[in-house]
Design an enzyme around this catalytic site. Structure first.
Site, PDB file in Angstrom:
ATOM      1  N   HIS A 101     -40.177  -4.582  -3.376  1.00 34.69           N
ATOM      2  CA  HIS A 101     -42.213  -4.995  -2.548  1.00 34.69           C
ATOM      3  C   HIS A 101     -42.254  -5.117  -3.782  1.00 34.69           C
ATOM      4  O   HIS A 101     -42.021  -4.798  -4.987  1.00 34.69           O
ATOM      5  CB  HIS A 101     -42.865  -3.715  -2.837  1.00 34.69           C
ATOM      6  CG  HIS A 101     -44.161  -3.221  -2.661  1.00 34.69           C
ATOM      7  ND1 HIS A 101     -44.241  -2.488  -1.410  1.00 34.69           N
ATOM      8  CD2 HIS A 101     -44.733  -2.574  -3.175  1.00 34.69           C
ATOM      9  CE1 HIS A 101     -45.677  -2.329  -1.650  1.00 34.69           C
ATOM     10  NE2 HIS A 101     -45.962  -2.751  -3.029  1.00 34.69           N
ATOM     11  N   ASP A 145     -23.149 -13.065   0.401  1.00 32.32           N
ATOM     12  CA  ASP A 145     -24.042 -13.788  -0.781  1.00 32.32           C
ATOM     13  C   ASP A 145     -25.262 -12.612  -1.427  1.00 32.32           C
ATOM     14  O   ASP A 145     -26.487 -12.712  -2.392  1.00 32.32           O
ATOM     15  CB  ASP A 145     -25.293 -14.490  -0.007  1.00 32.32           C
ATOM     16  CG  ASP A 145     -26.244 -14.249   0.891  1.00 32.32           C
ATOM     17  OD1 ASP A 145     -25.639 -13.732   1.386  1.00 32.32           O
ATOM     18  OD2 ASP A 145     -27.361 -14.929   1.020  1.00 32.32           O
ATOM     19  N   SER A 193     -49.571  -5.987  -0.542  1.00 28.58           N
ATOM     20  CA  SER A 193     -49.997  -4.057  -0.322  1.00 28.58           C
ATOM     21  C   SER A 193     -51.022  -3.562  -0.331  1.00 28.58           C
ATOM     22  O   SER A 193     -51.852  -3.948   1.173  1.00 28.58           O
ATOM     23  CB  SER A 193     -49.216  -3.004  -1.869  1.00 28.58           C
ATOM     24  OG  SER A 193     -48.918  -2.082  -1.514  1.00 28.58           O
ATOM     25  N   ASP A 247     -24.897 -11.294   8.428  1.00 27.71           N
ATOM     26  CA  ASP A 247     -25.372 -13.156   8.339  1.00 27.71           C
ATOM     27  C   ASP A 247     -24.633 -14.557   8.336  1.00 27.71           C
ATOM     28  O   ASP A 247     -25.080 -15.193   8.178  1.00 27.71           O
ATOM     29  CB  ASP A 247     -26.885 -13.153   7.281  1.00 27.71           C
ATOM     30  CG  ASP A 247     -26.446 -12.431   6.514  1.00 27.71           C
ATOM     31  OD1 ASP A 247     -25.141 -13.401   5.795  1.00 27.71           O
ATOM     32  OD2 ASP A 247     -27.734 -12.266   5.754  1.00 27.71           O
ATOM     33  N   ASP A 265     -37.829  -3.826   1.203  1.00 30.08           N
ATOM     34  CA  ASP A 265     -39.265  -3.198   0.588  1.00 30.08           C
ATOM     35  C   ASP A 265     -39.087  -1.640   1.164  1.00 30.08           C
ATOM     36  O   ASP A 265     -38.812  -1.199   2.484  1.00 30.08           O
ATOM     37  CB  ASP A 265     -40.493  -3.234   1.137  1.00 30.08           C
ATOM     38  CG  ASP A 265     -41.719  -3.009   1.024  1.00 30.08           C
ATOM     39  OD1 ASP A 265     -41.830  -1.771  -0.139  1.00 30.08           O
ATOM     40  OD2 ASP A 265     -42.852  -3.668   0.885  1.00 30.08           O
ATOM     41  N   ASP A 303     -23.129  -7.585   4.645  1.00 30.83           N
ATOM     42  CA  ASP A 303     -24.016  -8.288   3.705  1.00 30.83           C
ATOM     43  C   ASP A 303     -22.919  -9.518   4.763  1.00 30.83           C
ATOM     44  O   ASP A 303     -23.836 -10.645   5.140  1.00 30.83           O
ATOM     45  CB  ASP A 303     -22.713  -8.952   1.889  1.00 30.83           C
ATOM     46  CG  ASP A 303     -23.542 -10.356   1.289  1.00 30.83           C
ATOM     47  OD1 ASP A 303     -24.071 -10.720   1.929  1.00 30.83           O
ATOM     48  OD2 ASP A 303     -23.482 -10.451   0.608  1.00 30.83           O
TER      49      ASP A 303
END
Length: 590
Positions: free
Chosen positions: A520, A303, A229, A299, A482, A296
């Site tokens: 984050h 999961d 950060s 890909d 994030d 979801d």
């Protein structure tokens, strides 16, 4: 010979001499012999262990009365002095390896300006290398010296000391109040603001180098910087501004264009401050689950992690999305309760997802930045009810529990407090100013001040040629979920780096990875753990570039692994094999 513990019990403190007092003769002799210019990068064989005659107890006694003259610090100060030494305390009942921790004050060049407070952790069994740790938010406190961003979970509470690293960090030149890392009140002082923006990094680095060289009788062989950060911005800053000082840096989720990010925070804050625009914890959870239901499996695997983020960003629209057969949007467009989102909420969320442009006032007189991108919020954790041990941290660093306001309470979103503090203390320097009244895209009389802050805070040079030629290595990593520092901004920096230096050159010294599901600093979905320091050190000292790196989840499903994919690739499930093992995934770009 007594130990540190027995010699000092009960926790005796050692006073340093007055400012400007000389070094102990033996330490000064060591410095003169070795030369302070030897900041790192050496490869002599005897550099991995202290000299055979190294007397740790004597070195500790001498450290307690050490000072560093201003002439040995590369930016203006009035010198530094050790104010106390102590043995590091146990963590979670575990005793640390033998080491000494020194508290150091770096006096300001001008009377009345705040000092920099730093700490230096020196192990008895030194490996010859040193790590500087970055801060977070507006800093204001000294980070934990024992660990670092996303450190490997299997290394215990002392991953740095256990490997023999000397470690140091600072508060960046001011002390935070009860707001902690969200306290921007120091911004009314020019020296404190300059220290926070970049100057403290050099002052602390030079001071630490002098003290540890005197302590061990030789300079470090490698010098590394790790931060996330604000600390990630600091990692990029040292590579840009003082490349000769550093052998390698790790930048996690770096807020490199800090003032530009603040302007985006302002735009988002103003959007969610509108009537019926701020969603409840339950509404945010419903939004996340709706996005997971649609994205979801993009890909190849259901999961709980959205790995094909670009496809989800393109396909998901909260206006038309459904969850469990029900529309996500409230039928009336108003706020009907926790089972749907109002039109005002959807509009604010789309502001969060989209870029801000400040080209009309910010360039060329600012840092050169003309925009800040939106965030990957669809399917990301915006803060919700949950039993995960990291849930309170996730909520704090996201949208928290109350809407933006001015002055912003600490229950407001982290970014809303950040904007409020920045406007009142950095920009207007008027504690009573209504931060939500300032339009970040049309700041009017405040445009010149904002441009000055952008020049000061945006660490955006992408010519790292001096760092690369010196042999420096750069690792950047960012969770794709994030919602406090945009992953898209980090990708922009990396793409600019390639454009400036050429993709082949960048490949020789830098890597960038995006981690699906990671937010984050903490995540209830996929909480990342990776030995970034080990990968960096192997690259620097052995010429072994990172390859087939693996990252581990410590919270969402502890122990599951995923490949770290070179940007812009992401991990797709191969269709067979253990879904919790990295080898069952391939890094792809589509």
């Amino acid at each position: 010979m007594t130990s540190i513990h027995s010699r000092r019990a009960p926790r005796r403190r050692f006073s340093a001499p007055r400012a400007g007092a000389p070094w102990p003769r033996s330490l000064l002799a060591g410095l003169l012999a070795l030369g302070l210019a030897a900041c790192g990068g050496g490869n002599d064989d005897d550099g991995r262990q202290p000299p055979a005659a190294f007397d740790f107890e004597r070195a500790v006694q001498q450290l307690a009365s050490a000072s560093v003259p201003a002439a040995q610090i590369g930016l203006p100060t009035s010198g530094a002095q050790v104010v106390a030494v102590d043995a590091p305390a146990p963590v979670r009942g575990v005793q640390p390896p033998a080491a000494v921790q020194a508290s150091v004050h770096i006096a300001a060049a001008r009377a009345g300006d705040p000092a920099i407070h730093m700490a230096l952790l020196l192990p008895k069994a030194w490996n010859g290398k040193v790590v500087m740790l970055g801060g977070g938010g507006y800093n204001g406190s000294i980070p934990n010296l024992h660990s670092y961003s996303a450190a490997p979970a299997d290394r215990g509470p002392f991953p740095l000391l256990n490997q023999g690293y000397a470690v140091f960090a600072s508060d960046s030149g001011h002390r935070a109040n009860a707001a902690g890392s969200r306290d921007g009140s120091f911004g009314v002082n020019d020296a404190a603001l300059e220290n926070f923006s970049y100057a403290a990094l050099k002052k602390v680095s030079d001071t630490a180098n002098a003290l540890l060289t005197g302590f061990y009788g030789r300079a470090p062989t490698q010098r590394y910087f790790i931060g996330g950060s604000t600390g990630g911005r600091e990692a990029l800053a040292v590579a840009q501004k003082w490349p000769a000082d550093w052998d390698g840096v790790v930048a996690w989720y770096p807020a490199w264009n800090a003032a530009s990010l603040d302007l985006q925070f302002g735009r988002i804050s103003r959007a969610f401050a509108q009537p019926d625009a701020y969603p409840s914890l339950a509404q945010r959870k419903r939004l996340r689950l709706a996005a997971l239901a649609q994205c979801d499996e993009l890909d190849g695997l259901k999961d709980g992690i959205i790995s094909h983020v670009a496809a989800c960003n393109a396909a998901f629209d909260p206006t038309t999305a459904q969850y469990q057969g029900q529309p996500l949007r409230c039928a009336s467009g108003g706020n009907e309760g926790d089972d749907c989102l109002s039109d005002a909420m959807i509009a604010a969320l789309k502001v969060y997802d989209s870029p801000i442009s400040f080209a009309a006032f910010a360039t060329p007189q600012g840092s050169g930045e003309t925009q800040y991108p939106g965030f990957n919020i669809w399917g990301s954790e915006l803060g919700e009810e949950g039993s995960s041990p990291v849930q309170p941290v996730v909520n704090l660093l996201a949208m928290n529990t109350t809407p933006p306001a001015s002055p912003a309470p600490l229950t407001a979103p982290y970014w809303a407090v950040f904007w409020d503090q920045w406007v009142r203390h950095f920009v207007t320097r008027d504690a009573g100013f209504d931060s939500l009244s300032l339009d970040p895209q049309a700041p009017g009389p405040w445009a010149d001040r904002i441009n000055a802050l952008m020049r000061l805070q945006d660490v955006n040079s992408t010519d790292l040629g001096a760092f690369e030629r010196k042999g420096g290595k750069l690792l950047m990593a960012h969770g794709s979920a994030d919602v406090l520092v945009s992953t898209r901004a980090t990708a922009q920096y990396y793409q600019r780096l390639q454009s400036t230096m050429g993709a082949e050159t960048v490949r020789r010294f830098a890597r960038y990875y995006e981690v699906p599901g990671y937010g984050h600093a903490a995540s209830a979905t996929f909480n990342a753990s990776w030995d970034a320091l080990g990968a960096l050190d192997r690259w620097v000292t052995q010429g072994q570039a990172p390859s087939a790196e693996v990252i581990t989840d410590t919270v969402g499903k502890p122990g599951r692994t995923r490949p770290l994919c070179d940007y812009p690739s992401w991990p797709r499930y191969k269709g067979q094999g253990d879904a919790d093992r990295a080898e069952s995934f391939a890094c792809v770009t589509q």
